[in-house]
Design a protein around this motif. Sequence first.
Motif, PDB file in Angstrom:
ATOM      1  N   ARG A 101      78.254  -2.511   2.051  1.00 43.11           N
ATOM      2  CA  ARG A 101      77.497  -3.406   1.182  1.00 43.11           C
ATOM      3  C   ARG A 101      76.053  -3.508   1.657  1.00 43.11           C
ATOM      4  NH1 ARG A 101      80.298  -8.916   1.112  1.00 43.11           N
ATOM      5  NH2 ARG A 101      81.937  -7.494   0.409  1.00 43.11           N
ATOM      6  N   LEU A 102      75.119  -3.456   0.703  1.00 39.61           N
ATOM      7  CA  LEU A 102      73.709  -3.684   0.974  1.00 39.61           C
ATOM      8  C   LEU A 102      73.304  -4.988   0.309  1.00 39.61           C
ATOM      9  CD1 LEU A 102      70.877  -2.679   1.965  1.00 39.61           C
ATOM     10  CD2 LEU A 102      70.604  -1.669  -0.316  1.00 39.61           C
ATOM     11  N   SER A 103      72.746  -5.905   1.099  1.00 41.62           N
ATOM     12  CA  SER A 103      72.258  -7.177   0.562  1.00 41.62           C
ATOM     13  C   SER A 103      70.794  -7.022   0.161  1.00 41.62           C
ATOM     14  CB  SER A 103      72.409  -8.291   1.592  1.00 41.62           C
ATOM     15  OG  SER A 103      73.771  -8.519   1.907  1.00 41.62           O
ATOM     16  N   VAL A 123      70.314   1.270 -10.322  1.00 40.29           N
ATOM     17  CA  VAL A 123      70.411   2.075  -9.103  1.00 40.29           C
ATOM     18  C   VAL A 123      71.868   2.270  -8.687  1.00 40.29           C
ATOM     19  CG1 VAL A 123      69.880   2.156  -6.635  1.00 40.29           C
ATOM     20  CG2 VAL A 123      68.156   1.356  -8.264  1.00 40.29           C
ATOM     21  N   LYS A 124      72.233   3.498  -8.421  1.00 40.85           N
ATOM     22  CA  LYS A 124      73.528   3.805  -7.828  1.00 40.85           C
ATOM     23  C   LYS A 124      73.291   4.200  -6.372  1.00 40.85           C
ATOM     24  CE  LYS A 124      77.620   6.779  -8.147  1.00 40.85           C
ATOM     25  NZ  LYS A 124      78.539   5.646  -7.883  1.00 40.85           N
ATOM     26  N   LEU A 125      73.794   3.408  -5.467  1.00 34.71           N
ATOM     27  CA  LEU A 125      73.571   3.664  -4.054  1.00 34.71           C
ATOM     28  C   LEU A 125      74.444   4.811  -3.566  1.00 34.71           C
ATOM     29  CD1 LEU A 125      73.375   0.010  -2.656  1.00 34.71           C
ATOM     30  CD2 LEU A 125      71.503   1.508  -3.372  1.00 34.71           C
ATOM     31  N   LEU A 126      73.911   5.572  -2.635  1.00 37.62           N
ATOM     32  CA  LEU A 126      74.663   6.699  -2.096  1.00 37.62           C
ATOM     33  C   LEU A 126      75.925   6.206  -1.394  1.00 37.62           C
ATOM     34  CD1 LEU A 126      73.912   6.612   1.179  1.00 37.62           C
ATOM     35  CD2 LEU A 126      71.848   7.728   0.389  1.00 37.62           C
ATOM     36  N   ARG A 127      76.907   7.049  -1.352  1.00 36.65           N
ATOM     37  CA  ARG A 127      78.205   6.779  -0.735  1.00 36.65           C
ATOM     38  C   ARG A 127      78.888   5.548  -1.343  1.00 36.65           C
ATOM     39  NH1 ARG A 127      77.615   8.388   5.703  1.00 36.65           N
ATOM     40  NH2 ARG A 127      76.612  10.418   5.343  1.00 36.65           N
ATOM     41  N   MET A 165      71.509 -12.626 -16.593  1.00 36.25           N
ATOM     42  CA  MET A 165      72.885 -12.543 -16.116  1.00 36.25           C
ATOM     43  C   MET A 165      73.870 -12.832 -17.253  1.00 36.25           C
ATOM     44  SD  MET A 165      72.551 -11.465 -13.109  1.00 36.25           S
ATOM     45  CE  MET A 165      74.294 -11.510 -12.669  1.00 36.25           C
ATOM     46  N   THR A 166      73.463 -13.640 -18.219  1.00 33.35           N
ATOM     47  CA  THR A 166      74.344 -13.974 -19.348  1.00 33.35           C
ATOM     48  C   THR A 166      74.394 -12.848 -20.374  1.00 33.35           C
ATOM     49  OG1 THR A 166      73.896 -16.340 -19.080  1.00 33.35           O
ATOM     50  CG2 THR A 166      74.771 -15.624 -21.212  1.00 33.35           C
ATOM     51  N   ASN A 167      73.272 -12.211 -20.610  1.00 34.82           N
ATOM     52  CA  ASN A 167      73.163 -11.257 -21.718  1.00 34.82           C
ATOM     53  C   ASN A 167      73.331  -9.794 -21.317  1.00 34.82           C
ATOM     54  OD1 ASN A 167      72.629 -13.348 -23.590  1.00 34.82           O
ATOM     55  ND2 ASN A 167      70.487 -13.403 -22.929  1.00 34.82           N
ATOM     56  N   THR A 168      73.326  -9.504 -20.023  1.00 31.42           N
ATOM     57  CA  THR A 168      73.508  -8.118 -19.591  1.00 31.42           C
ATOM     58  C   THR A 168      74.998  -7.814 -19.528  1.00 31.42           C
ATOM     59  OG1 THR A 168      71.480  -8.261 -18.284  1.00 31.42           O
ATOM     60  CG2 THR A 168      72.967  -6.427 -17.807  1.00 31.42           C
ATOM     61  N   THR A 169      75.433  -6.894 -20.360  1.00 31.71           N
ATOM     62  CA  THR A 169      76.875  -6.638 -20.492  1.00 31.71           C
ATOM     63  C   THR A 169      77.450  -5.798 -19.362  1.00 31.71           C
ATOM     64  OG1 THR A 169      76.377  -4.730 -21.903  1.00 31.71           O
ATOM     65  CG2 THR A 169      76.797  -6.843 -22.992  1.00 31.71           C
ATOM     66  N   GLU A 170      76.648  -4.920 -18.779  1.00 23.77           N
ATOM     67  CA  GLU A 170      77.158  -4.060 -17.711  1.00 23.77           C
ATOM     68  C   GLU A 170      76.332  -4.271 -16.448  1.00 23.77           C
ATOM     69  OE1 GLU A 170      77.419  -0.022 -18.912  1.00 23.77           O
ATOM     70  OE2 GLU A 170      78.611  -0.441 -20.706  1.00 23.77           O
ATOM     71  N   VAL A 171      76.708  -5.282 -15.691  1.00 23.05           N
ATOM     72  CA  VAL A 171      76.024  -5.575 -14.439  1.00 23.05           C
ATOM     73  C   VAL A 171      76.710  -4.820 -13.312  1.00 23.05           C
ATOM     74  CG1 VAL A 171      75.405  -7.371 -12.784  1.00 23.05           C
ATOM     75  CG2 VAL A 171      75.278  -7.843 -15.228  1.00 23.05           C
ATOM     76  N   THR A 172      75.937  -4.048 -12.568  1.00 23.59           N
ATOM     77  CA  THR A 172      76.513  -3.236 -11.494  1.00 23.59           C
ATOM     78  C   THR A 172      76.460  -3.932 -10.141  1.00 23.59           C
ATOM     79  OG1 THR A 172      74.409  -2.119 -10.990  1.00 23.59           O
ATOM     80  CG2 THR A 172      75.815  -1.135 -12.695  1.00 23.59           C
ATOM     81  N   PHE A 173      75.951  -5.188 -10.119  1.00 27.25           N
ATOM     82  CA  PHE A 173      75.962  -5.929  -8.856  1.00 27.25           C
ATOM     83  C   PHE A 173      77.416  -6.270  -8.530  1.00 27.25           C
ATOM     84  CE2 PHE A 173      72.051  -8.154 -10.906  1.00 27.25           C
ATOM     85  CZ  PHE A 173      71.324  -6.974 -10.834  1.00 27.25           C
ATOM     86  N   PRO A 233      63.048  -0.037  -6.808  1.00 24.34           N
ATOM     87  CA  PRO A 233      64.428  -0.010  -6.308  1.00 24.34           C
ATOM     88  C   PRO A 233      65.058   1.377  -6.325  1.00 24.34           C
ATOM     89  CG  PRO A 233      64.092  -1.887  -7.759  1.00 24.34           C
ATOM     90  CD  PRO A 233      62.859  -1.028  -7.879  1.00 24.34           C
ATOM     91  N   GLY A 234      64.501   2.282  -7.109  1.00 21.31           N
ATOM     92  CA  GLY A 234      65.019   3.642  -7.129  1.00 21.31           C
ATOM     93  C   GLY A 234      64.886   4.349  -5.795  1.00 21.31           C
ATOM     94  N   GLU A 235      64.151   3.753  -4.863  1.00 25.88           N
ATOM     95  CA  GLU A 235      63.960   4.359  -3.539  1.00 25.88           C
ATOM     96  C   GLU A 235      64.843   3.738  -2.457  1.00 25.88           C
ATOM     97  OE1 GLU A 235      59.419   6.005  -3.937  1.00 25.88           O
ATOM     98  OE2 GLU A 235      59.658   3.892  -3.414  1.00 25.88           O
ATOM     99  N   TYR A 236      65.812   2.913  -2.847  1.00 26.33           N
ATOM    100  CA  TYR A 236      66.741   2.343  -1.863  1.00 26.33           C
ATOM    101  C   TYR A 236      67.434   3.448  -1.065  1.00 26.33           C
ATOM    102  CZ  TYR A 236      66.466  -2.275  -4.157  1.00 26.33           C
ATOM    103  OH  TYR A 236      66.045  -3.480  -4.665  1.00 26.33           O
ATOM    104  N   ASN A 237      67.844   4.501  -1.755  1.00 20.65           N
ATOM    105  CA  ASN A 237      68.568   5.573  -1.060  1.00 20.65           C
ATOM    106  C   ASN A 237      67.682   6.302  -0.053  1.00 20.65           C
ATOM    107  OD1 ASN A 237      71.078   5.164  -2.297  1.00 20.65           O
ATOM    108  ND2 ASN A 237      70.474   6.354  -4.087  1.00 20.65           N
ATOM    109  N   THR A 238      66.363   6.319  -0.324  1.00 22.49           N
ATOM    110  CA  THR A 238      65.433   6.925   0.631  1.00 22.49           C
ATOM    111  C   THR A 238      65.441   6.140   1.938  1.00 22.49           C
ATOM    112  OG1 THR A 238      64.021   7.705  -1.173  1.00 22.49           O
ATOM    113  CG2 THR A 238      63.026   7.583   1.010  1.00 22.49           C
ATOM    114  N   LEU A 239      65.466   4.809   1.832  1.00 22.57           N
ATOM    115  CA  LEU A 239      65.507   3.975   3.033  1.00 22.57           C
ATOM    116  C   LEU A 239      66.880   4.028   3.699  1.00 22.57           C
ATOM    117  CD1 LEU A 239      63.137   2.606   1.176  1.00 22.57           C
ATOM    118  CD2 LEU A 239      63.386   0.720   2.763  1.00 22.57           C
TER     119      LEU A 239
END
Length: 275
Positions: free
Chosen positions: A32-34, A56-60, A85-93, A134-140
């Motif tokens: 998990r990444l916070s 963003v889809k995190l690696l692994r 949070m109410t109106n987004t139907t596909e939350v990946t958090f 946020p697309g660079e999370y996997n870079t970090l």
Amino acid sequence: MSGVITQPDRESYVQPELVEQRMAKTEVVIRRLSIIIPAYNEEKTIAQILDRINEVKLLRNIEKEVIIVNDCSTDNTEGAINSYMTNTTEVTFNYFKYIRHDVNQGKGAAIHTGIAMATGEYLLVQDADLEYDPGEYNTLLKPIVLGSADVVYGSRFMGGNPHRILFFWHSIGNKFLTTLSNMFTNLNLTDMETGYKMFRTDFIQRISLVEKRFGFEPEVTAKMAMVPGVRIYEVGISYYGRTFAEGKKIGWRDGFRAIYCILKYGLLTTKSLMK
């Protein structure tokens, strides 16, 4: 959820045995990444940054824990968050936490609250103003999952990533602060003031952090550099800076505070950090 959440009393130093356990590992498994989002009057951009994190889809297949700390915004930041949070139907958090300070305390204080709430093995701070991608999370994450790093800084001055051209004197000031910080920490960072810093959570949760505004950056750098055996990496990131007219909040007074913090925390000894 509302109310002021204060930072709990914690050990101010990472115990050596934790470092030994880390050094013995050859493979790092992160479940998990916070992602801590300090927000103050960001109603115009908070939904956009949540949308980008959501994409963003995190690696692994690392899970995402999103922690928003609303530092007593006076605009409709809270309404924008609730609407998203109410109106987004596909939350990946996988996990979502929302905390509101009843009194404005500063960005650093909001980060302290988020750190205390984090349950991921690693955490990072994500500003709500769209300056960092946020697309660079996997870079970090890459140096961490490869077992090489405990802390990763995203540098705006490395690599060939896009950077918005803004203020000359800001860049000079940033380089000066980074150089001054390096003189005390004996690190060779290129961007100490970067907003993208990824930390091993059990390390940073044992460090006593006190700066409530933008002094967080030099303070956490100085104190993290004193952790025995800590491995700090730096990777190039892009930067989509904004002007003061677009809502940028840091000013020249914060630059002087940063100098003060570099001197104050740079002169601390390892012993003085331990309870």
